[in-house]
Write a protein that holds these residues in place. Sequence first.
Motif, mmCIF file in Angstrom:
data_model
loop_
_atom_site.group_PDB
_atom_site.id
_atom_site.type_symbol
_atom_site.label_atom_id
_atom_site.label_comp_id
_atom_site.label_asym_id
_atom_site.label_seq_id
_atom_site.Cartn_x
_atom_site.Cartn_y
_atom_site.Cartn_z
ATOM 1 N N ALA A 276 2.094 -7.514 13.214
ATOM 2 C CA ALA A 276 1.856 -7.577 11.774
ATOM 3 C C ALA A 276 2.478 -8.843 11.207
ATOM 4 C CB ALA A 276 2.443 -6.351 11.096
ATOM 5 N N ARG A 277 1.699 -9.579 10.408
ATOM 6 C CA ARG A 277 2.204 -10.773 9.742
ATOM 7 C C ARG A 277 1.999 -10.618 8.260
ATOM 8 N NH1 ARG A 277 -0.594 -15.322 12.767
ATOM 9 N NH2 ARG A 277 -1.527 -15.554 10.741
ATOM 10 N N TYR A 278 3.075 -10.798 7.528
ATOM 11 C CA TYR A 278 3.028 -10.685 6.082
ATOM 12 C C TYR A 278 3.485 -11.989 5.461
ATOM 13 C CZ TYR A 278 2.442 -5.662 6.504
ATOM 14 O OH TYR A 278 1.955 -4.427 6.789
ATOM 15 N N THR A 279 2.950 -12.283 4.287
ATOM 16 C CA THR A 279 3.407 -13.440 3.534
ATOM 17 C C THR A 279 3.826 -12.979 2.143
ATOM 18 O OG1 THR A 279 1.162 -13.908 2.744
ATOM 19 C CG2 THR A 279 1.889 -15.066 4.741
ATOM 20 N N LEU B 26 -7.006 -5.687 3.768
ATOM 21 C CA LEU B 26 -5.635 -5.754 4.276
ATOM 22 C C LEU B 26 -4.681 -5.355 3.155
ATOM 23 C CD1 LEU B 26 -5.906 -9.113 6.230
ATOM 24 C CD2 LEU B 26 -5.793 -6.821 7.214
ATOM 25 N N PRO B 27 -3.578 -4.679 3.488
ATOM 26 C CA PRO B 27 -2.650 -4.216 2.452
ATOM 27 C C PRO B 27 -2.063 -5.354 1.610
ATOM 28 C CG PRO B 27 -2.131 -3.212 4.569
ATOM 29 C CD PRO B 27 -3.171 -4.259 4.826
ATOM 30 N N LYS B 28 -1.925 -5.086 0.314
ATOM 31 C CA LYS B 28 -1.290 -6.018 -0.622
ATOM 32 C C LYS B 28 -0.385 -5.206 -1.537
ATOM 33 C CE LYS B 28 -5.101 -9.284 -1.072
ATOM 34 N NZ LYS B 28 -6.062 -9.887 -1.988
ATOM 35 N N PHE B 29 0.768 -5.761 -1.819
ATOM 36 C CA PHE B 29 1.720 -5.141 -2.738
ATOM 37 C C PHE B 29 2.029 -6.149 -3.834
ATOM 38 C CE2 PHE B 29 2.132 -2.963 1.213
ATOM 39 C CZ PHE B 29 2.433 -1.656 0.887
ATOM 40 N N PHE B 30 1.972 -5.692 -5.072
ATOM 41 C CA PHE B 30 2.247 -6.560 -6.213
ATOM 42 C C PHE B 30 3.537 -6.112 -6.886
ATOM 43 C CE2 PHE B 30 -2.333 -6.664 -5.604
ATOM 44 C CZ PHE B 30 -2.542 -8.032 -5.521
ATOM 45 N N VAL B 31 4.354 -7.086 -7.285
ATOM 46 C CA VAL B 31 5.631 -6.793 -7.924
ATOM 47 C C VAL B 31 5.631 -7.380 -9.327
ATOM 48 C CG1 VAL B 31 8.134 -7.112 -7.801
ATOM 49 C CG2 VAL B 31 6.815 -6.813 -5.695
ATOM 50 N N LEU C 280 5.550 -11.644 -7.866
ATOM 51 C CA LEU C 280 5.245 -11.939 -6.472
ATOM 52 C C LEU C 280 4.279 -10.924 -5.904
ATOM 53 C CD1 LEU C 280 7.026 -10.057 -4.146
ATOM 54 C CD2 LEU C 280 8.828 -11.235 -5.344
ATOM 55 N N ALA C 281 3.694 -11.315 -4.774
ATOM 56 C CA ALA C 281 2.790 -10.438 -4.031
ATOM 57 C C ALA C 281 3.138 -10.541 -2.553
ATOM 58 C CB ALA C 281 1.340 -10.840 -4.262
ATOM 59 N N ILE C 282 3.060 -9.421 -1.865
ATOM 60 C CA ILE C 282 3.268 -9.399 -0.422
ATOM 61 C C ILE C 282 1.930 -9.007 0.195
ATOM 62 C CG2 ILE C 282 4.539 -8.373 1.488
ATOM 63 C CD1 ILE C 282 6.791 -7.764 -0.478
ATOM 64 N N LYS C 283 1.428 -9.867 1.085
ATOM 65 C CA LYS C 283 0.100 -9.655 1.654
ATOM 66 C C LYS C 283 0.176 -9.636 3.171
ATOM 67 C CE LYS C 283 -1.841 -12.313 -2.126
ATOM 68 N NZ LYS C 283 -2.579 -13.498 -2.523
#
Length: 167
Positions: A86-89, A62-67, A75-78
């Motif tokens: 679509a549900r992101y945290t 599943l896509p993950k973005f790291f800041v 932070l990370a958006i997953k």
Amino acid sequence: MKQLYIKQKVFSLNEKFSVKNQDEKDVYYVEGSFMKIPKTFSVKNDTGEEVALITKKTLSFLPKFFVEVNGKEVLAIKKGLSFFKARYTIDAAGIEVRGNWWDMNFQVYQHGEIIGEVSKEWFSWGDSYKVQVVKEEMETSMIALVVAIDCVKADEKGAASASSFTN
């Protein structure tokens, strides 16, 4: 309270845009890595120094973005597993986003105290966002968060349009 404005250029292949202050002066520059893996967005200040980096993790189910801000991951958006929508945290130490971040209308809190607010500017060509920064020391984190959420949204749109071509 400081106000900043993010205006992305529509149909920009090189994925470059700037962040302006209320006097319309460029204060940050954002540049995406065009056709590179992993996909990154670099945020630079007005002197050209990189102050934040957003990275999309590759080879992930599943896509993950790291800041990262100033070299530290903040932070990370997953994306979560969901069948209908679509549900992101957003995972961050002490940082909480309240509101509708998918529509770019939300407040950002750190340890229960508001540090900023984001709202989408309507009646504009392309995506434009107003970022109000309450705590100035969190300015870079606020800009990086908005860029990261916009990256997630663009990635989701790309995935949706790609799946419509395969059906």
